[in-house]
Design a protein around this motif. Sequence first.
Motif: not given
Length: 306
Positions: A236-244
């Motif tokens: 919930r706190g990080l965008e999918p691209r940032e998590r990748a």
Amino acid sequence: MDSETAARIVETALGTELRSVRRPDPGSVADTLVLELADDPGRAICKRGGASVWTGDVIEPLAVDLVGSVTDLPVPELLASGSLANPSDGGPERWALYEFLPGRNPGPEYPGLEPAVRRRLVREAGELLGRLHATGPLAFDRVGGLAREGSALRLCEPEGWHVVDFGPALEALPVPPAGGSGRRPVLAHGDYQPSNLLIDTSGSVTGVLDWGNAHVTRAEYALARAEARFVDVHVRGLEPRERARLRTAFRSGYAREGRLEPEIARRLRTYKLLWIVQSAANYGRIARSARGRRQLWRQCRRLLER
């Protein structure tokens, strides 16, 4: 632990006077105080209790001392440890004094950190974990819990169910249970996550804290649990691209010191599911005892106070 008890510990163990005490913002299961002292070292951390979820024993002082003696990980120096003769509240008797390390705890602000700072933190966290797992003196021949045996640690059967030894779970992984270096038993921190690190303003890691649940498990299982805490739980706190990006940073950092086997991504996904099952089993076992319920309540209360 009250200030009078802390003052007695400081006077007996370090031969100096306690000036003031405060509690750190992010708490732990152990009763923790930051101490201001009249003489060197000036500041120290005092912990009382913090029993291991795996064995019910307070093993953090010995674990920190062991890791500090055989690795260059930024762990606090153990200054002194002992037991209280007459605990006032019926809680765990063991206490320990640790070096005060510089830096701030990134846990409460982790999703809101500057991306470059967060990525450096994650990359270094992965590298430190790989270094821990690659340290020869910390290799074992089987998984298990850690308990005190005099002034040393001994490997023992963990309390309750240990998911990485559960046959059907291992058979679900893409490679045979006996194959690959990722199955080797290694010393695991036990709760490797942003809240148990200290960092400087650039995101470089200055301290790895809270070794109270250290135990021995499979290298890839420990890697999967850590990656989940640094990346996956922040959906919930990080965008999918940032998590990748963070996932790539964590694994590349780990690979600098440790070894990543082929098909690691598939196995890590399976191990993360096993971690969820193991965590539920651990919390259920803890909640069955009065001491465990006190620990869980203290942990929940400090989370709500953030």
